[in-house]
Scaffold this active site. Sequence first.
Site: not given
Ligand code: ADE
Length: 235
Positions: A17, A180, A203
């Site tokens: 990132e 965060e 996701d």
């Molecule tokens: N960051 C990216 N995908 C996530 C997820 N499924 N749960 C928590 N933080 C994430």
Amino acid sequence: MSRKSQGIDIIASMDAEIDDFLKHSIGIKQKRWSSFIFHQGTLYGRRVVMVKSGVGKVFAAMVCERMIDQYNPKAIVFSGVAGALDEKLEIGDAVISRDCIQHDLDVQALGFSRGTIPYTHYRVFTADDKLRMIASGIRLRGKKIMEGRILTGDQFMTERETKRRKYLTDDLKGDAIEMEGRAVATVCTLNRVPFLVVRTITDKANGTAPQDFNRFLPVVAKNSFKIVSSLLRKI
Ligand code: ADE
């Protein structure tokens, strides 16, 4: 650095990132504090301080407070990835924080609504209007950029987790979930520093979330960089 900086500073949690920010910056000077490295440089003509926090609310809060105390930013932008809760969101799309709530703060047993910091009025942390509007107007070819609610907690959400926690969407009305944003939002709000969280979707917080996250992280994190660097140029 002196207190006069007043730039827009960047926090991200992982190498994937922050890497593009560092790669595209010039004249970088580094300063170590605790286990974190603060990078001061120039990105597209703007002076910026950039730091990788590591994962989770505690690290994010630590670096955010340090950033404010040491570098006196005009605003702080968190750039990174998230899981989608809103079904309209596809991998690579982006969510610009309208606001942030901590989903794993639960003191309902004492009568406080989920996400409320007990004995305070703090629950929903609203992002800066101007940053939000500019970021929402940025276009990314073939991808949606929408404003939404970011939920933050120290859990990676998969199918089982998300199903068990229907309140993420039903009660908290989350659009994207990460680890965060609300920590940065809180530290900024209490210091009266405007903030924005920009998250692109790796996701769908479902059964394939772990594989999707690992597969799409490097590609998708670039979209967040593109939005934030474009935002910097427009301010
Ligand atoms: N960051 C990216 N995908 C996530 C997820 N499924 N749960 C928590 N933080 C994430």
